[in-house]
Scaffold this motif. Structure first.
Motif, short mmCIF file in Angstrom:
data_model
loop_
_atom_site.label_atom_id
_atom_site.label_comp_id
_atom_site.label_asym_id
_atom_site.label_seq_id
_atom_site.Cartn_x
_atom_site.Cartn_y
_atom_site.Cartn_z
N ASN A 116 -6.34 -4.11 -11.90
CA ASN A 116 -6.37 -2.71 -11.46
C ASN A 116 -5.01 -2.26 -10.95
O ASN A 116 -4.62 -1.11 -11.13
N LYS A 117 -4.27 -3.14 -10.30
CA LYS A 117 -2.92 -2.80 -9.86
C LYS A 117 -2.04 -2.47 -11.05
O LYS A 117 -1.28 -1.51 -11.04
N ILE A 118 -2.15 -3.28 -12.10
CA ILE A 118 -1.34 -3.05 -13.29
C ILE A 118 -1.74 -1.73 -13.95
O ILE A 118 -0.90 -0.94 -14.39
N ARG A 119 -3.03 -1.46 -14.00
CA ARG A 119 -3.52 -0.25 -14.65
C ARG A 119 -3.13 1.00 -13.86
O ARG A 119 -2.89 2.06 -14.43
N ASP A 120 -3.03 0.88 -12.54
CA ASP A 120 -2.70 2.04 -11.71
C ASP A 120 -1.23 2.43 -11.80
O ASP A 120 -0.85 3.50 -11.34
N THR A 121 -0.38 1.61 -12.37
CA THR A 121 1.05 1.93 -12.44
C THR A 121 1.39 2.78 -13.66
O THR A 121 2.55 2.89 -14.03
N ASP A 122 0.41 3.44 -14.30
CA ASP A 122 0.61 4.33 -15.46
C ASP A 122 1.32 3.63 -16.61
O ASP A 122 2.29 4.14 -17.18
N PHE A 123 0.87 2.49 -16.92
CA PHE A 123 1.42 1.77 -18.06
C PHE A 123 0.69 2.21 -19.31
O PHE A 123 -0.52 2.05 -19.43
N ASP A 124 1.42 2.83 -20.21
CA ASP A 124 0.82 3.34 -21.43
C ASP A 124 1.22 2.44 -22.59
O ASP A 124 2.38 2.42 -22.99
N ASN A 125 0.27 1.73 -23.11
CA ASN A 125 0.55 0.80 -24.20
C ASN A 125 0.29 1.44 -25.55
O ASN A 125 0.42 0.81 -26.58
N THR A 126 -0.09 2.71 -25.57
CA THR A 126 -0.44 3.37 -26.83
C THR A 126 0.72 4.15 -27.42
O THR A 126 0.58 4.74 -28.48
N LYS A 127 1.87 4.18 -26.75
CA LYS A 127 3.01 4.91 -27.29
C LYS A 127 3.49 4.24 -28.57
O LYS A 127 3.55 3.02 -28.67
N ARG A 128 3.82 5.09 -29.51
CA ARG A 128 4.25 4.58 -30.80
C ARG A 128 5.77 4.43 -30.79
O ARG A 128 6.48 5.29 -30.28
N ILE A 129 6.27 3.36 -31.37
CA ILE A 129 7.71 3.14 -31.47
C ILE A 129 8.20 3.88 -32.71
O ILE A 129 7.66 3.72 -33.80
N GLU A 130 9.24 4.69 -32.49
CA GLU A 130 9.75 5.48 -33.62
C GLU A 130 10.58 4.60 -34.56
O GLU A 130 11.31 3.72 -34.12
N ARG A 131 10.47 4.93 -35.82
CA ARG A 131 11.27 4.22 -36.82
C ARG A 131 12.67 4.85 -36.86
O ARG A 131 12.84 6.01 -36.48
N PRO A 132 13.65 4.12 -37.33
CA PRO A 132 15.01 4.67 -37.36
C PRO A 132 15.13 5.96 -38.18
O PRO A 132 15.84 6.88 -37.77
N ASP A 133 14.46 6.03 -39.31
CA ASP A 133 14.56 7.27 -40.10
C ASP A 133 13.89 8.45 -39.39
O ASP A 133 14.33 9.59 -39.51
N GLU A 134 12.85 8.18 -38.61
CA GLU A 134 12.21 9.24 -37.83
C GLU A 134 13.13 9.71 -36.71
O GLU A 134 13.17 10.91 -36.39
N ILE A 135 13.88 8.79 -36.11
CA ILE A 135 14.84 9.17 -35.07
C ILE A 135 15.91 10.08 -35.66
O ILE A 135 16.27 11.13 -35.10
N LEU A 136 16.43 9.71 -36.85
CA LEU A 136 17.44 10.53 -37.51
C LEU A 136 16.89 11.92 -37.86
O LEU A 136 17.57 12.93 -37.69
N GLU A 137 15.65 11.95 -38.33
CA GLU A 137 15.03 13.24 -38.67
C GLU A 137 14.86 14.11 -37.42
O GLU A 137 15.13 15.32 -37.46
#
Length: 161
Positions: A116-137
């Motif tokens: 519960n301590k870990i969950r209360d620190t707003d840790f979001d594990n669902t964020k998607r990692i952007e690909r390099p071509d998406e960053i360039l776009e």
């Protein structure tokens, strides 16, 4: 012949020690068996002063360390025997199920609190990692929106490049 030379060597080495011991005892003005008292006021004899340390000093120097050592030894033995007894009971299976169940529930509660301590620190594990071509776009799109004609005109009027 060997025994005589050995006895002579021992006599020569022990002679100075014996002379010192007997000379110091005979040269003292008061014999060890005599008791000397001090005269107080009006002729009363004061208690004789002891040559050795007082009983309080003896207790501090000899008794107190012995008592502390004994207490420490009792404490160490008690803890070690208690630990071995518990270990033996668990290995044999003599620990009651209620004790085991209580221990397991306590561990479970501790684990849940940590989670519960870990969950209360707003840790979001669902964020998607952007690909390099998406960053360039994304950067290309930001550049386009920044360089629209009316924004360029506003920067030119304000004096910004």
């Amino acid at each position: 012949m060997l025994s005589t030379s050995l006895s002579q060597m021992l006599a020569k080495s022990l002679y100075p020690i014996m002379i010192r011991r007997f000379a110091s005892a005979s040269s003292s003005p008061v014999k060890p068996t005599q008791k000397v008292g001090k005269v107080g006021r009006i002729g009363e004899l004061k208690k004789e002063e002891e040559d050795g340390p007082s009983s309080g000093q003896l207790f501090i120097h000899a008794g107190l360390p012995m008592v502390c050592l004994s207490l420490l030894a009792v404490w160490v033995l008690k803890n070690s025997i208690e630990g071995k007894t518990k270990e033996y009971e668990t290995s044999v299976g003599q620990v009651s199920k209620s004790e085991r169940q209580a221990r397991m529930e306590k561990e479970h509660d501790d684990m849940l609190q940590k989670l519960n301590k870990i969950r209360d620190t707003d840790f979001d594990n669902t964020k998607r990692i952007e690909r390099p071509d998406e960053i360039l776009e994304r950067r290309r799109h930001e550049r386009k929106s920044r360089n629209v004609w009316y924004r360029r005109l506003g920067r030119w009027i304000r004096g910004q490049s």
